[in-house]
Design an enzyme around this catalytic site. Structure first.
Site, PDB file in Angstrom:
ATOM      1  N   GLU A 279     -30.371  21.254   9.211  1.00  0.00           N
ATOM      2  CA  GLU A 279     -31.137  20.372   8.302  1.00  0.00           C
ATOM      3  C   GLU A 279     -30.202  19.671   7.320  1.00  0.00           C
ATOM      4  O   GLU A 279     -30.449  19.611   6.121  1.00  0.00           O
ATOM      5  CB  GLU A 279     -32.184  21.184   7.533  1.00  0.00           C
ATOM      6  CG  GLU A 279     -33.144  21.932   8.436  1.00  0.00           C
ATOM      7  CD  GLU A 279     -34.218  22.696   7.658  1.00  0.00           C
ATOM      8  OE1 GLU A 279     -33.854  23.358   6.665  1.00  0.00           O
ATOM      9  OE2 GLU A 279     -35.389  22.627   8.044  1.00  0.00           O
ATOM     10  N   CYS A 376     -42.800  24.457   3.208  1.00  0.00           N
ATOM     11  CA  CYS A 376     -42.251  23.882   1.978  1.00  0.00           C
ATOM     12  C   CYS A 376     -42.809  22.488   1.738  1.00  0.00           C
ATOM     13  O   CYS A 376     -43.140  22.128   0.606  1.00  0.00           O
ATOM     14  CB  CYS A 376     -40.735  23.837   2.061  1.00  0.00           C
ATOM     15  SG  CYS A 376     -40.104  23.241   3.637  1.00  0.00           S
TER      16      CYS A 376
HETATM   17 ZN   LIG Z   1     -39.838  20.968   3.467  1.00  0.00          ZN
END
Ligand SMILES: [Zn+2]
Length: 610
Positions: A279, A376
Site C-alpha cells: 500500500e 479503515c
Molecule cells: Zn483505509
C-alpha cells in the site's frame, strides 16, 4: 472552536463547525447523508462484526489487531455530527480501560510486545482524536476523561524511551490534545515521537524500514515514501509539531517533501499509492492507472496534510490539491446511498467486478462494498465528512478566506456571509454579505481557472441617484480579494471557466504515454462501460472539444473515439504497428466520483489518443 485542527499560530486561523454551516449542495448533501446514514451504517457493521463487543469483553476477540481504532474513528464522526449515540458507545469503550489508563482489546495482558505491527499507539491516536472532537463540540464528559487518562498513560510510559509505533497518527493526535487542553507534556511527547523515528526506532521488516518511515529521520527525508497512509499521517503530525514549537526547519522539510511527492508521485485524481503489496508510493513517475492503489484513507490523510500546510503558510496550492482530492477521491470513496465504499481507487478497471453482499475480504475490486475486513476507509470517510465544514474557510487579519466553493453560511469576526453556487457543475459563485461589516473577503481561484473574473456588486445606497454598477475584473489563480467595509446585501460574484479541458501527462510517467484525460472544473472524468456497452480496452479518443450533457444537475461529457476491432492474433507484438481499424463511436464520460454507481463496469480515466 469546533475544529479538528486548531494551530496556535500560522498564516490562517481555521473556522470550525461553529462558524461554517454547509448548505444543500455537493458537499452539504454529502454531509447530511453521512451524518444520517453512513454513521449508523458503520456502527451497525462494527456491532455485527464484534468489534464493539471486544470492548464488552466478548470472547473470542474478533477483528484485526487494530480494530479498536475503527470504533474511535466512528466516535470522532459521532462527535462532529453531534450524534445522540455517542455517550452509549463511549460507555462501552470506557469499560475496557484499565486502572492505569491502558486501553486496547487486543494486547491487554501482553502490552507493548510488538511495536512494528501492534498498532497500540495508533489506536490511542484515533482515540485521542475522538476525544478532542468531543471536547470541542461538547465539553468534558466520560469520553474525554477516558482520553486524557490514556494520553497520560502514554506520556508516562513513553516519554523517556526510544520506542515508537509502526503506524503514525498519535503524533498529530497528541498535538491536538495539547491545543485543546493546554497540557504541554502532550506536545513534548509528540515531538519526541517525531524525532525518534528514523534513528531508527523500529525493527527492519521485509518491506524495509521505509514502509513505516523509519529509514531516515524526518528532517533528512526528500520525499514521502513507504506506506502512504503512514507517511501522510506522520507528515501531518510533523507539521503540527513544527507549528507549535516554531521549528521552521521541520516545517520546510515537510513542504519540500510534499512538493516532490505532488510533482512525481500523485495521480490525476489526487490519489497517492502505486503499489498494492505494501500500500505504498512507487518510485518517482511510477503511476500506473490500472495498478494504482490510491487507498481512500490515503486521500483523506492527504487532505489532512494539505489543510495543515495551508493554515501554516496560506499558500493556495495546498487548497488546490485538497480540492482535487476531495472531489475525485473523497467523493468517490462512498456510494451515492452512503452505504458502500471503495478501498482502492485505480484509474482503470479492466474487468467488471462480481457483486458482493457481505464483507469484501480483499479490499480490491471495481464495486463499492458495504464493509471490509479492514474497514479503515468507511470510518475515515464518516469522520471526514462529519467535520467537512471546518475545511471550507479560514480567518485572516479580520477577514475571511473561502477555500472551498460550496453553498455555506460563514460567520467570522465582523463578517457574515452566505455562499451560493452550483459548483462543481457550474462556475458561478455568489458571496452575499448578510450584515453590515468589515474585513477583506478572499475567494480561492483554482489553478485551472486561468480566465476567471470577479465582480463586486455593492448594494445601492438608499439616497444614491443611480445604483452603482458592478466592477468586473479578471483574477488569477490563488486568492482573489475584495476589501470592505460591507453593507448587508453587498455581493461578490466569481465566474470560473467550466469548459471541459484535455489534460496530458508528463512524459516521464511511462504508463500514461500517448494518452490524455478530460477534466472539467475540479472534476476528473472517466469512460465507463457497463453490461452490454462496448468494452474500453481498445478505445482511442479524438482530442476534440468534449460535448456537454446535463441530466438532473450532473454534467456528463461525450467525445469522439474509435473502438479497435482487432486483437485476435496469436501474438500481441509485431515488427510494425498495424493500421488502426475499428468503428467510430461517441464515448460517454462520467465524473470519476460517480463511476461504479450503475453496477459492474470497466472504466478508464486515461484514454489513448488518435
Ligand atoms: Zn483505509
Amino acid at each position: 472552536m469546533a475544529n479538528p485542527v486548531l494551530p496556535s499560530s500560522g498564516v490562517l486561523s481555521p473556522l470550525g463547525l461553529d462558524s461554517v454551516r454547509v448548505l444543500p449542495g455537493f458537499w452539504g448533501d454529502r454531509v447530511v447523508l453521512n451524518n444520517e446514514v453512513t454513521i449508523a451504517h458503520c456502527q451497525e457493521w462494527q456491532e455485527r462484526e464484534g468489534w464493539i463487543g471486544n470492548f464488552r469483553g466478548e470472547r473470542p476477540r474478533r477483528g484485526r489487531e487494530f480494530s479498536d481504532s475503527e470504533i474511535y474513528k466512528l466516535l470522532e464522526a459521532m462527535a462532529w455530527a453531534d450524534h445522540p449515540g455517542l455517550p452509549a458507545l463511549a460507555e462501552v469503550v470506557a469499560q475496557a480501560q484499565e486502572g492505569d489508563g491502558y486501553l486496547n482489546t487486543r494486547w491487554s495482558g501482553s502490552r507493548y510486545t510488538d511495536f512494528e505491527w501492534g498498532h497500540e499507539l495508533y489506536c490511542y491516536g484515533h482515540l485521542i482524536q475522538a476525544g478532542v472532537a468531543r471536547l470541542r463540540m461538547h465539553g468534558e464528559d466520560q469520553l474525554t476523561r477516558v482520553v486524557t487518562r490514556a494520553a497520560d498513560h502514554v506520556c508516562r510510559r513513553f516519554m523517556d524511551t526510544d520506542e515508537t509505533c509502526g503506524h503514525p497518527v498519535i503524533e498529530m493526535a497528541l498535538v491536538e490534545l495539547y491545543r485543546a487542553t493546554g497540557t504541554e507534556r502532550y506536545l513534548e511527547m509528540a515531538r519526541r515521537f517525531v524525532e525518534r523515528r528514523g534513528l531508527p526506532a523500529l525493527a527492519d521488516i521485509p518491506f524495509g524500514r521505509g514502509y513505516y518511515q523509519d529509514d531516515v529521520p524526518v528532517r533528512q527525508a526528500q520525499v514521502f515514501r513507504g506506506h502512504v497512509v503512514r507517511a501522510l499521517y506522520l507528515a501531518s503530525g510533523v507539521v503540527d509539531v513544527a507549528v507549535e514549537t516554531g521549528d521552521q526547519e521541520l516545517l520546510k522539510a515537510v513542504e519540500s517533501q510534499w512538493e516532490r511527492t505532488v510533482a512525481r508521485r500523485t495521480h490525476l485524481t489526487g490519489g497517492m499509492g502505486s503499489r498494492h503489496a505494501d500500500e505504498s508510493y512507487g518510485e518517482d513517475y511510477e503511476l500506473p492507472p490500472d495498478r494504482a492503489y490510491n487507498e481512500t484513507c490515503a486521500s483523506i490523510a492527504s487532505i489532512m496534510l494539505a489543510h495543515r500546510l495551508l493554515l501554516a503558510t496560506g499558500d493556495a496550492r495546498y487548497a488546490d490539491l485538497a480540492e482535487r482530492t476531495m472531489y475525485n477521491m473523497l467523493a468517490t470513496g462512498v456510494a451515492l446511498d452512503g452505504k458502500s465504499f471503495f478501498y482502492v481507487n485505480p484509474l482503470q478497471v479492466r474487468v467488471p467486478a462480481t457483486p458482493l453482499d457481505g464483507v469484501n475480504h480483499a479490499a480490491e475490486g471495481g464495486l463499492r462494498s458495504p464493509w471490509f475486513d479492514v474497514s479503515c476507509c468507511p470510518n475515515n470517510i464518516a469522520r471526514t465528512l462529519a467535520s467537512l465544514p471546518a475545511y471550507v474557510a479560514a480567518a485572516k487579519d479580520g477577514g475571511v478566506l473561502i477555500h472551498h466553493l460550496t453553498p455555506a453560511e460563514i460567520r467570522s469576526g465582523r463578517l457574515a456571509l452566505r455562499v451560493e453556487t452550483g459548483y462543481p457543475w457550474q462556475g458561478s459563485v455568489s458571496v452575499r454579505v448578510l450584515e453590515d461589516g468589515e474585513g477583506r473577503i478572499g475567494l480561492r481561484v483554482p489553478a485551472w481557472a486561468t480566465d476567471a473574473t470577479l465582480a463586486h456588486v455593492p448594494v445601492s445606497a438608499p439616497d444614491a441617484p443611480l445604483p452603482e454598477g458592478p466592477v468586473i475584473r479578471p483574477v488569477s489563480p490563488g486568492y482573489a480579494y475584495v476589501e470592505g467595509p460591507w453593507r448587508a446585501g453587498d455581493e461578490i460574484r466569481l465566474e470560473l471557466p467550466m469548459r471541459p479541458r484535455w489534460t496530458v501527462p508528463d512524459r516521464r510517467i511511462d504508463a500514461l504515454r500517448g494518452s490524455a484525460a478530460v477534466e472539467r472544473g475540479p472534476l476528473v472524468y472517466c469512460a465507463e462501460s457497463v453490461a452490454d456497452e462496448p468494452p474500453l480496452a481498445g478505445v482511442t479518443a479524438r482530442v476534440d472539444p468534449p460535448v456537454e450533457h446535463e441530466t438532473d444537475g450532473v454534467v456528463e461529457l461525450e467525445v469522439g473515439a474509435r473502438l479497435a476491432s482487432g486483437g485476435n492474433g496469436s501474438w500481441p507484438y509485431a515488427a510494425a504497428r498495424a493500421p488502426e481499424e475499428g468503428a467510430d463511436v461517441r464515448l460517454r464520460l462520467v465524473p470519476y466520483h460517480r463511476w461504479g454507481n450503475r453496477g459492474p463496469a470497466t472504466m478508464r480515466v486515461w484514454l489513448p489518443t488518435i
